[in-house]
Design an enzyme around this catalytic site. Structure first.
Site, mmCIF file in Angstrom:
data_model
loop_
_atom_site.group_PDB
_atom_site.id
_atom_site.type_symbol
_atom_site.label_atom_id
_atom_site.label_comp_id
_atom_site.label_asym_id
_atom_site.label_seq_id
_atom_site.Cartn_x
_atom_site.Cartn_y
_atom_site.Cartn_z
ATOM 1 N N ARG A 1 0.804 -1.227 0.000
ATOM 2 C CA ARG A 1 0.000 0.000 0.000
ATOM 3 C C ARG A 1 0.841 1.283 0.000
ATOM 4 O O ARG A 1 0.295 2.393 0.000
ATOM 5 C CB ARG A 1 -0.995 0.012 1.151
ATOM 6 C CG ARG A 1 -0.456 0.258 2.520
ATOM 7 C CD ARG A 1 -1.567 0.533 3.545
ATOM 8 N NE ARG A 1 -2.361 -0.627 3.828
ATOM 9 C CZ ARG A 1 -3.704 -0.627 3.849
ATOM 10 N NH1 ARG A 1 -4.361 0.474 3.593
ATOM 11 N NH2 ARG A 1 -4.352 -1.724 4.149
ATOM 12 N N GLY B 1 -18.918 -6.730 8.487
ATOM 13 C CA GLY B 1 -17.837 -7.670 8.732
ATOM 14 C C GLY B 1 -16.746 -7.550 7.683
ATOM 15 O O GLY B 1 -16.888 -6.828 6.690
ATOM 16 N N ASP C 1 -5.460 -11.169 10.710
ATOM 17 C CA ASP C 1 -6.825 -11.205 10.165
ATOM 18 C C ASP C 1 -7.039 -12.266 9.089
ATOM 19 O O ASP C 1 -8.167 -12.668 8.847
ATOM 20 C CB ASP C 1 -7.181 -9.839 9.542
ATOM 21 C CG ASP C 1 -7.641 -8.819 10.569
ATOM 22 O OD1 ASP C 1 -7.434 -9.061 11.778
ATOM 23 O OD2 ASP C 1 -8.198 -7.778 10.162
ATOM 24 N N HIS D 1 -7.898 5.576 44.930
ATOM 25 C CA HIS D 1 -9.177 6.272 45.065
ATOM 26 C C HIS D 1 -8.973 7.754 44.787
ATOM 27 O O HIS D 1 -7.998 8.323 45.272
ATOM 28 C CB HIS D 1 -9.720 6.079 46.482
ATOM 29 C CG HIS D 1 -10.968 6.885 46.736
ATOM 30 N ND1 HIS D 1 -12.196 6.475 46.277
ATOM 31 C CD2 HIS D 1 -11.145 8.073 47.361
ATOM 32 C CE1 HIS D 1 -13.103 7.372 46.633
ATOM 33 N NE2 HIS D 1 -12.488 8.362 47.289
HETATM 34 P P1 FAD Z 1 -3.684 -5.645 8.105
HETATM 35 O O1 FAD Z 1 -3.568 -4.584 9.127
HETATM 36 O O2 FAD Z 1 -4.886 -5.693 7.279
HETATM 37 O O3 FAD Z 1 -2.377 -5.565 7.236
HETATM 38 C C1 FAD Z 1 -2.180 -6.352 6.118
HETATM 39 C C2 FAD Z 1 -1.323 -5.596 5.139
HETATM 40 O O4 FAD Z 1 -0.907 -6.493 4.115
HETATM 41 C C3 FAD Z 1 -2.036 -4.466 4.413
HETATM 42 O O5 FAD Z 1 -1.357 -3.257 4.606
HETATM 43 C C4 FAD Z 1 -2.043 -4.875 2.952
HETATM 44 O O6 FAD Z 1 -1.850 -3.777 2.082
HETATM 45 C C5 FAD Z 1 -0.857 -5.809 2.895
HETATM 46 N N1 FAD Z 1 -0.940 -6.816 1.841
HETATM 47 C C6 FAD Z 1 -1.949 -7.662 1.564
HETATM 48 N N2 FAD Z 1 -1.624 -8.510 0.586
HETATM 49 C C7 FAD Z 1 -0.355 -8.195 0.225
HETATM 50 C C8 FAD Z 1 0.551 -8.725 -0.714
HETATM 51 N N3 FAD Z 1 0.241 -9.798 -1.436
HETATM 52 N N4 FAD Z 1 1.767 -8.141 -0.824
HETATM 53 C C9 FAD Z 1 2.107 -7.094 -0.049
HETATM 54 N N5 FAD Z 1 1.303 -6.566 0.868
HETATM 55 C C10 FAD Z 1 0.086 -7.113 1.017
HETATM 56 N N6 FAD Z 1 -8.509 -3.546 15.799
HETATM 57 C C11 FAD Z 1 -8.209 -3.286 17.090
HETATM 58 O O7 FAD Z 1 -7.604 -4.114 17.754
HETATM 59 N N7 FAD Z 1 -8.577 -2.090 17.665
HETATM 60 C C12 FAD Z 1 -9.245 -1.144 16.989
HETATM 61 O O8 FAD Z 1 -9.545 -0.089 17.540
HETATM 62 C C13 FAD Z 1 -9.579 -1.403 15.644
HETATM 63 N N8 FAD Z 1 -10.237 -0.481 14.913
HETATM 64 C C14 FAD Z 1 -10.523 -0.732 13.606
HETATM 65 C C15 FAD Z 1 -11.227 0.222 12.891
HETATM 66 C C16 FAD Z 1 -11.540 -0.006 11.570
HETATM 67 C C17 FAD Z 1 -12.304 1.045 10.806
HETATM 68 C C18 FAD Z 1 -11.119 -1.212 10.937
HETATM 69 C C19 FAD Z 1 -11.424 -1.453 9.493
HETATM 70 C C20 FAD Z 1 -10.428 -2.163 11.645
HETATM 71 C C21 FAD Z 1 -10.130 -1.945 12.993
HETATM 72 N N9 FAD Z 1 -9.455 -2.883 13.756
HETATM 73 C C22 FAD Z 1 -9.179 -2.633 15.066
HETATM 74 C C23 FAD Z 1 -9.020 -4.170 13.188
HETATM 75 C C24 FAD Z 1 -7.521 -4.117 12.836
HETATM 76 O O9 FAD Z 1 -7.296 -3.040 11.957
HETATM 77 C C25 FAD Z 1 -7.085 -5.421 12.209
HETATM 78 O O10 FAD Z 1 -7.450 -6.499 13.047
HETATM 79 C C26 FAD Z 1 -5.575 -5.439 12.027
HETATM 80 O O11 FAD Z 1 -5.158 -4.384 11.213
HETATM 81 C C27 FAD Z 1 -5.135 -6.769 11.427
HETATM 82 O O12 FAD Z 1 -3.761 -6.767 11.265
HETATM 83 P P2 FAD Z 1 -3.045 -7.662 10.158
HETATM 84 O O13 FAD Z 1 -1.600 -7.378 10.300
HETATM 85 O O14 FAD Z 1 -3.515 -9.053 10.245
HETATM 86 O O15 FAD Z 1 -3.584 -7.129 8.764
HETATM 87 P P1 NAI Z 2 -18.690 -7.069 13.011
HETATM 88 O O1 NAI Z 2 -18.562 -8.515 12.763
HETATM 89 O O2 NAI Z 2 -18.209 -6.490 14.282
HETATM 90 O O3 NAI Z 2 -20.227 -6.658 12.903
HETATM 91 C C1 NAI Z 2 -20.983 -6.868 11.760
HETATM 92 C C2 NAI Z 2 -22.451 -6.730 12.121
HETATM 93 O O4 NAI Z 2 -23.192 -6.708 10.927
HETATM 94 C C3 NAI Z 2 -22.982 -7.881 12.969
HETATM 95 O O5 NAI Z 2 -23.726 -7.350 14.031
HETATM 96 C C4 NAI Z 2 -23.833 -8.668 11.982
HETATM 97 O O6 NAI Z 2 -24.912 -9.330 12.608
HETATM 98 C C5 NAI Z 2 -24.326 -7.558 11.071
HETATM 99 N N1 NAI Z 2 -24.711 -7.979 9.731
HETATM 100 C C6 NAI Z 2 -24.125 -8.914 8.950
HETATM 101 N N2 NAI Z 2 -24.760 -8.989 7.773
HETATM 102 C C7 NAI Z 2 -25.767 -8.076 7.796
HETATM 103 C C8 NAI Z 2 -26.746 -7.644 6.870
HETATM 104 N N3 NAI Z 2 -26.819 -8.177 5.666
HETATM 105 N N4 NAI Z 2 -27.590 -6.672 7.253
HETATM 106 C C9 NAI Z 2 -27.528 -6.108 8.476
HETATM 107 N N5 NAI Z 2 -26.611 -6.475 9.400
HETATM 108 C C10 NAI Z 2 -25.737 -7.423 9.059
HETATM 109 O O7 NAI Z 2 -17.998 -6.378 11.746
HETATM 110 P P2 NAI Z 2 -17.510 -4.900 11.494
HETATM 111 O O8 NAI Z 2 -18.198 -3.941 12.404
HETATM 112 O O9 NAI Z 2 -17.591 -4.695 10.041
HETATM 113 O O10 NAI Z 2 -15.993 -4.973 11.932
HETATM 114 C C11 NAI Z 2 -15.086 -5.862 11.265
HETATM 115 C C12 NAI Z 2 -13.970 -6.238 12.171
HETATM 116 O O11 NAI Z 2 -13.139 -5.136 12.459
HETATM 117 C C13 NAI Z 2 -14.473 -6.790 13.480
HETATM 118 O O12 NAI Z 2 -14.157 -8.157 13.517
HETATM 119 C C14 NAI Z 2 -13.747 -6.067 14.531
HETATM 120 O O13 NAI Z 2 -13.059 -6.948 15.390
HETATM 121 C C15 NAI Z 2 -12.732 -5.195 13.806
HETATM 122 N N6 NAI Z 2 -12.805 -3.863 14.409
HETATM 123 C C16 NAI Z 2 -12.403 -3.723 15.706
HETATM 124 C C17 NAI Z 2 -12.526 -2.518 16.336
HETATM 125 C C18 NAI Z 2 -12.132 -2.413 17.757
HETATM 126 O O14 NAI Z 2 -11.470 -3.307 18.253
HETATM 127 N N7 NAI Z 2 -12.484 -1.340 18.457
HETATM 128 C C19 NAI Z 2 -13.055 -1.343 15.659
HETATM 129 C C20 NAI Z 2 -13.505 -1.617 14.317
HETATM 130 C C21 NAI Z 2 -13.343 -2.832 13.732
#
Ligand code: FAD
Ligand code: NAI
Length: 465
Positions: free
Chosen positions: A34, A272, A312, A444
């Protein structure tokens, strides 16, 4: 170039694996496509979402909470470009920091898209189309995940967005429909509600955050409704159509029934995420994945010798800290040391206001497993610091297994509980009984006293309520 370890993917799984491998003296390269390290988490996930949550919380507090504390403010208004800029600044600083950490630990950062072309061979295609091949003894796949789409809803990342588009909306939508009452929907829905949008969340199931402890989920829903978020539980979205001025979203009861349409300016699809392994060449070497595309592993090892997978793209919660733990563990295993992740003690935090934090088993899980357990609870309303700070929404619940006398689950809602869950994780890792927490002196007045009180509750001696 020949390596001990080549990591594909520079997210929290990949970059933490790289740091630990570097510390352990493995000749390591990390491949990222990326253009920036940090993965989903730093670029379009944890960090930018928390930057917007934090700033929008202040924005709302300035208007709604400050006056009750005797702080008069006038003319509070939103500077959205600046709010988005400070988010980008946070991302920029942290992704650069990860690059620095790669240099510090002598890890080669290879920019481009990685594809496994054979045992111990990874081809990298750069942005300019040029390719190079890295030879390596071990490969760690850490390619992360991507948002799931929904049939009938075409994502353009402008008016119909995933979390990525929702982190960069250029104006506050009048009406926003969030599909999915999971973590992303509730966090980003909260951001835009605080900034002025009317937010309606459509959820397929009849509860929000379905995997959460039921009592906590119900309490959380009540709090979000009180804040003005609207819910259509037990409904599914069947389509989103662009009209002249906005969008018409069709919804119908999940169990069947009359369809309705809702108007929206922006639709956020948050139902999801799915593993991202496109173009990785898994089939070339025969790495097995399940039907949903998650790479199958046993202690991070895939079915192919020398190829591992973490984060992931494999099974387990999609959380940055879970990916990080696995990255550390697999680096240690490759270096010939122990490597272990305790899947029972991975905390989960939702960074809304109040926050929701949990670790371990829910009551429902314990019941369905036939485990005899005791419960201790304490309401934030009775915590002195929560009352002083006008932050009385929420509760703490501690679950103890009767047979082992160990804490097996803690679930809380309240201001700052995302920080408080850490003490519980440590206690659980040390095999604590609720009594161990209950007899530990807590400062506290702090919110963490609520954890102590709930722990006392397990043995029936709550003192402050
Ligand atoms: P990623 O972070 O997805 O990294 C994978 C990387 O691999 C990417 O940069 C991608 O570009 C690269 N890649 C893929 N294929 C290739 C390839 N073939 N060659 C080279 N590079 C490649 N989790 C939390 O714990 N706390 C949070 O507050 C939280 N908030 C979130 C908010 C949002 C909006 C989202 C979408 C997710 C959030 N998550 C949160 C989830 C968290 O971001 C993921 O669980 C985490 O990033 C997973 O880490 P990873 O290293 O497995 O993969
Ligand atoms: P999620 O799995 O948390 O929630 C998806 C929700 O969508 C569920 O409640 C499900 O029942 C509902 N759903 C599924 N299909 C549907 C449909 N067709 N219509 C209506 N509802 C439907 O997934 P989300 O929020 O997209 O997050 C993805 C991942 O990112 C999560 O696994 C989470 O762990 C991670 N994440 C973590 C954060 C944190 O740790 N604070 C913040 C944001 C994301």
């Amino acid at each position: 170039m020949s390596y001990d370890l080549v990591i594909i993917g520079g997210g929290p799984g990949g970059y933490n694996c790289a740091i630990r491998a570097g510390q352990l003296g493995l000749k390591t390269a990390i491949i990222e496509s990326r253009g920036k390290l940090g993965g989903t988490c730093l670029n379009v996930g944890c960090i930018p979402s928390k930057a917007l949550l934090h700033a929008s919380e202040y924005f709302e507090a300035a208007a709604k909470t400050f006056p009750s504390m005797g702080i008069k403010v006038s003319g509070v208004s939103l500077d959205l470009p600046q709010m988005l800029k400070q988010k980008e600044d946070a991302v920029e600083g942290l992704t650069k920091g990860v690059e620095f950490l790669m240099r510090k630990h002598k890890v080669d950062y290879v920019k481009g898209f990685g594809r496994i072309t054979g045992a111990g061979r990874v081809e990298v295609k750069g942005a300019d189309g040029a390719t190079q091949t890295l030879e390596t003894k071990n490969i760690v796949i850490a390619t992360g995940s991507e948002p799931m789409g929904l049939p009938g809803v075409t994502i353009d990342e402008e008016s119909v967005v995933t979390s990525t588009g929702a982190l960069s909306l250029q104006r506050v939508p009048g009406k926003m429909i969030v599909i999915g009452a999971g973590v992303i929907g509730l966090e980003l829905g909260s951001v835009w509600r605080r900034l002025g949008a009317e937010v309606t969340v459509v959820e397929f199931l009849d509860k929000i955050t379905p995997t959460m402890d039921n009592e906590i989920s119900t309490a959380f829903l009540k709090i979000l409704k009180k804040q003005g978020m609207k819910f259509e539980l037990g409904h599914k979205v069947t389509g989103a159509e662009k009209t002249g001025g906005g969008l018409l979203v069709s919804i119908e009861p999940a169990q069947g029934g009359a369809a309705r349409t809702l108007e929206a300016d922006v639709v956020l699809v948050a139902i999801g995420r799915k593993p991202f392994t496109d173009g990785l060449g898994l089939e070339t070497v025969g790495v097995a994945a399940d039907k949903r595309g998650f790479i199958e592993t046993d202690h991070f090892k895939t079915n192919v010798a020398g190829i591992y997978a973490i984060g992931d793209c494999t099974h387990g919660p999609m959380l940055a800290h879970k990916a990080e733990e696995e990255g550390i563990a697999v680096a240690q295993i490759i270096a010939g040391l122990w490597g272990h992740v305790n899947a029972d003690i991975i905390p989960s935090v939702i960074y809304t206001d109040p926050e929701v934090a949990s670790v371990g088993k829910t009551e429902e899980e314990l019941k369905s497993a036939g485990v005899e357990y005791k419960v201790g609870k304490f309401p934030m309303m009775a915590n002195s610091r929560a009352r002083t700070n006008h932050e009385t929404d929420g509760m703490v619940k501690v679950l103890e297994d009767v047979a082992s006398k160990r804490v097996v689950g803690v679930h809380m809602i309240g201001a700052g509980v995302g920080e408080m869950i850490g003490e519980v994780c440590v206690a659980m890792e040390f095999g604590a009984a609720a009594e161990d927490i209950a007899r530990t002196c807590h400062a506290h007045p702090t919110m963490s006293e609520a954890v102590r009180e709930a722990a006392k509750g397990v043995d029936g001696w709550v003192m402050q309520a």
